[in-house]
Design an enzyme around this catalytic site. Structure first.
Site, short mmCIF file in Angstrom:
data_model
loop_
_atom_site.label_atom_id
_atom_site.label_comp_id
_atom_site.label_asym_id
_atom_site.label_seq_id
_atom_site.Cartn_x
_atom_site.Cartn_y
_atom_site.Cartn_z
N LYS A 8 0.85 -1.21 0.00
CA LYS A 8 0.00 0.00 0.00
C LYS A 8 0.88 1.25 0.00
CE LYS A 8 -1.79 1.58 3.97
NZ LYS A 8 -1.48 3.01 4.23
N ASN A 9 1.87 1.28 0.88
CA ASN A 9 2.63 2.52 1.06
C ASN A 9 3.67 2.75 -0.02
OD1 ASN A 9 1.04 3.00 3.22
ND2 ASN A 9 2.56 2.45 4.77
N CYS A 61 -5.09 7.84 9.20
CA CYS A 61 -5.39 7.27 10.51
C CYS A 61 -5.03 8.27 11.61
CB CYS A 61 -4.60 5.97 10.72
SG CYS A 61 -5.23 4.63 9.71
N ARG A 68 -0.77 14.86 12.74
CA ARG A 68 0.05 14.45 11.60
C ARG A 68 0.30 15.68 10.75
NH1 ARG A 68 -1.75 8.70 9.31
NH2 ARG A 68 0.46 8.64 8.71
N ASP A 89 4.46 0.60 12.02
CA ASP A 89 3.22 0.00 11.49
C ASP A 89 3.02 -1.42 12.00
OD1 ASP A 89 3.35 1.62 8.22
OD2 ASP A 89 2.83 2.33 10.23
N ARG A 124 -8.59 -0.72 4.36
CA ARG A 124 -7.74 0.30 3.75
C ARG A 124 -6.40 -0.32 3.31
NH1 ARG A 124 -7.68 5.86 7.02
NH2 ARG A 124 -6.27 6.22 5.29
C1 EPZ Z 1 4.03 6.97 6.29
O1 EPZ Z 1 3.24 7.98 6.89
C2 EPZ Z 1 3.14 5.75 6.19
N1 EPZ Z 1 1.97 6.05 5.37
C3 EPZ Z 1 2.67 5.33 7.59
O2 EPZ Z 1 1.92 4.12 7.45
C4 EPZ Z 1 3.91 5.04 8.45
O3 EPZ Z 1 3.48 4.73 9.76
C5 EPZ Z 1 4.81 6.27 8.47
O4 EPZ Z 1 5.16 6.65 7.11
C6 EPZ Z 1 6.11 6.02 9.23
O5 EPZ Z 1 6.79 4.94 8.67
C7 EPZ Z 1 2.09 6.06 4.02
O6 EPZ Z 1 3.17 5.84 3.47
C8 EPZ Z 1 0.85 6.35 3.23
P1 EPZ Z 1 6.06 10.33 8.43
P2 EPZ Z 1 3.77 9.52 6.92
O7 EPZ Z 1 5.95 11.59 7.68
O8 EPZ Z 1 4.54 9.81 5.69
C9 EPZ Z 1 6.06 13.61 11.86
C10 EPZ Z 1 0.04 2.71 7.69
O9 EPZ Z 1 -0.48 2.17 8.67
N2 EPZ Z 1 5.94 14.61 10.78
O10 EPZ Z 1 7.26 9.47 8.24
O11 EPZ Z 1 2.64 10.37 7.30
C11 EPZ Z 1 4.81 12.78 12.00
O12 EPZ Z 1 3.85 13.44 12.81
C12 EPZ Z 1 0.51 4.15 7.78
O13 EPZ Z 1 0.25 2.14 6.59
C13 EPZ Z 1 6.02 15.97 11.10
O14 EPZ Z 1 6.19 16.33 12.25
O15 EPZ Z 1 4.78 9.43 8.16
C14 EPZ Z 1 5.33 11.53 12.65
O16 EPZ Z 1 5.43 11.74 14.05
C15 EPZ Z 1 0.24 4.75 9.16
N3 EPZ Z 1 5.90 16.87 10.10
C16 EPZ Z 1 6.74 11.39 12.05
O17 EPZ Z 1 7.07 12.67 11.50
C17 EPZ Z 1 5.69 16.50 8.78
O18 EPZ Z 1 5.62 17.38 7.91
C18 EPZ Z 1 6.84 10.36 10.94
O19 EPZ Z 1 5.85 10.67 9.98
C19 EPZ Z 1 5.62 15.12 8.48
C20 EPZ Z 1 5.74 14.19 9.50
#
Ligand code: EPZ
Length: 417
Positions: free
Chosen positions: A22-23, A116, A121, A305, A397
């Site tokens: 998915k990701n 989610c 986020r 995840d 999803r």
């Molecule tokens: C991706 O989400 C994945 N989703 C998530 O999988 C996964 O948990 C996550 O990466 C971490 O591996 C998809 O790829 C669609 P991040 P993403 O930006 O990109 C903070 C699932 O279950 N952050 O790496 O949203 C954020 O709040 C989903 O398949 C900021 O502060 O994750 C988090 O604490 C859930 N500012 C951390 O970074 C930003 O601008 C990591 O988030 C962006 C992120």
């Protein structure tokens, strides 16, 4: 109200083929917007998040057809640059369209994404990085109005190795003049998959999968054919289900190196693991033991995840486990539902203590997010008696043919509409 009904307590056994990730497929589908032509995306799972992404592509002007597990995406027509809020709010990865649309149209109007509820986020890193590339981004009435007439390559350091921000920068940087270097980039395999797809379109990206990614912008892009990588979290889900039920299964069509951190913990729990080229076999003990502690980290560390899956699996184990969630602020929602099944879990902010029980009992529970919902399925399979899991739409999803695959492994599980 629709639900998944499970009569648990049976060890799982057999073989299950793992579908595309998915990701990985979500950002790859967004990237088809970057150039006109007919893109062929293979190993594309039939998930609700993929359907939503297809809706966004069609809203932007693409024509999309599904042929089995292949999506044919034609972005040759006039493409739009606006995504309505009702679609943006449906999933987190909608934000990745920002970089893709800017690369094609040099403007974009989108709202903040959904996804989610795992705590706040934010998308501040996405916005900051795109501004460093020269995009003008104004926030008006909940929308981001973006203009990028002259994107220019630059050095970008990410404060957090954000997966989504790394992806957005890669997409926009392909259209920037000159070289962009991302330092402290996310290293997840899905980033590599996106870079491989972009390079097959004619982009020049190196270093994906490491903390430093270099994008030589400005090369002409053309539509490409690509096969998406397997879903490492779906594979982990079936392996946890087998471990929780004292079973013995093989997952095929996987990339074993993507599972290293997960397999290491499963082995610490007493499971016998056999890794072959594209498959992993697991034989679980009657009852797994505690691995002591688990701490989620950016890849190649233990994946956030998979955290809920192990929370559920260890609810029925011999020993006490300390689980620390370092990526998201609020990712233990499944604990409250697991308590209804007899789990002994106490949560304090980003730490959960799981005191393993010898048995869990079926109950009526509700999914509140994708992986938390999958965790409830894992617990239900291990529990004695009947479990009803409400709000299964969260689970669909990210999981294709979940009930069908688990039935093949001997589970007594069914969807009730
Ligand atoms: C991706 O989400 C994945 N989703 C998530 O999988 C996964 O948990 C996550 O990466 C971490 O591996 C998809 O790829 C669609 P991040 P993403 O930006 O990109 C903070 C699932 O279950 N952050 O790496 O949203 C954020 O709040 C989903 O398949 C900021 O502060 O994750 C988090 O604490 C859930 N500012 C951390 O970074 C930003 O601008 C990591 O988030 C962006 C992120």
């Amino acid at each position: 109200m629709s639900k998944i009904v499970v009569n648990g307590g049976k060890p799982l056994s057999g073989v299950v083929k793992i579908h595309g990730a998915k990701n990985a497929v979500l950002p790859i589908l967004a990237a088809t917007v970057m150039t006109g032509g007919v893109h062929t995306i293979q190993n594309c799972p039939a998930l609700s998040d993929v359907s939503t992404t297809v809706e966004i592509l069609q809203e932007l002007g693409a024509r999309v057809e599904r042929e089995g597990d292949t999506l044919i995406v034609d972005t040759g027509g006039e493409m739009q640059s606006f995504i309505p809020e009702r679609l943006m709010r449906k999933l987190r990865s909608s934000i990745i369209f920002m970089g893709a649309i800017l690369a094609r149209k040099k403007e974009a109007k989108i709202s903040a994404p959904g996804g989610c509820e795992l705590g706040p986020r934010p998308i501040d890193l996405h916005i900051k990085a795109l501004r460093e590339l020269g995009a003008q981004i104004e926030e008006e009435h909940g929308y981001l109005i973006c203009r990028a007439q002259n994107l220019k390559g630059t050095d970008i350091h990410l404060d957090i190795p954000s997966v989504g921000a790394t992806e957005n920068i890669m997409l926009a940087a392909c259209a920037a003049k000159g070289t962009t270097v991302i330092s402290n980039a996310a290293r997840e395999p899905e980033i590599e998959d996106l870079a491989n797809y972009l390079n097959s379109m004619g982009a020049r990206i190196s270093g994906a999968g490491t903390s430093t990614i270099v994008i030589e912008g400005g090369s002409p892009l053309s539509a490409a054919e690509y096969r998406v990588m397997p879903d490492r979290i779906v594979a982990a889900t079936y392996l946890c289900a087998a471990a929780a039920t004292g079973g013995s299964i093989t997952v095929t069509d996987v990339c074993t190196e993507h599972l290293s951190a997960v397999l290491a913990v499963l082995s610490d729990c007493g499971c016998k693991i056999k890794k072959e080229k594209n498959k992993v076999s697991l034989v679980a003990p009657q009852i797994i033991k505690s691995p002591g502690s688990i701490k989620t980290m950016p890849y190649p560390g233990f994946p956030t995840d998979a955290q809920s899956l192990f929370l559920a699996m260890l609810a029925k184990s011999d020993g006490t486990t300390l689980i620390t969630e370092t990526i998201f602020e609020s990712r233990f929602k499944a604990a409250g539902e697991l308590l209804r099944m007899g789990a002994k879990i106490s949560v304090d902010s980003r730490v959960a203590v799981v005191k393993g029980s010898k048995k869990l009992s079926g109950a009526c529970v509700t999914a509140q997010d994708l992986r938390g919902g999958a965790a409830l399925v894992v617990a239900a399979l291990a529990a004695e008696g009947r479990t009803e899991i409400n709000s299964p739409e969260f689970i669909y999803r990210g999981y294709e043919k979940l009930e069908e695959n688990l039935k093949t492994l001997g589970a007594d599980i069914a969807y009730e509409g």
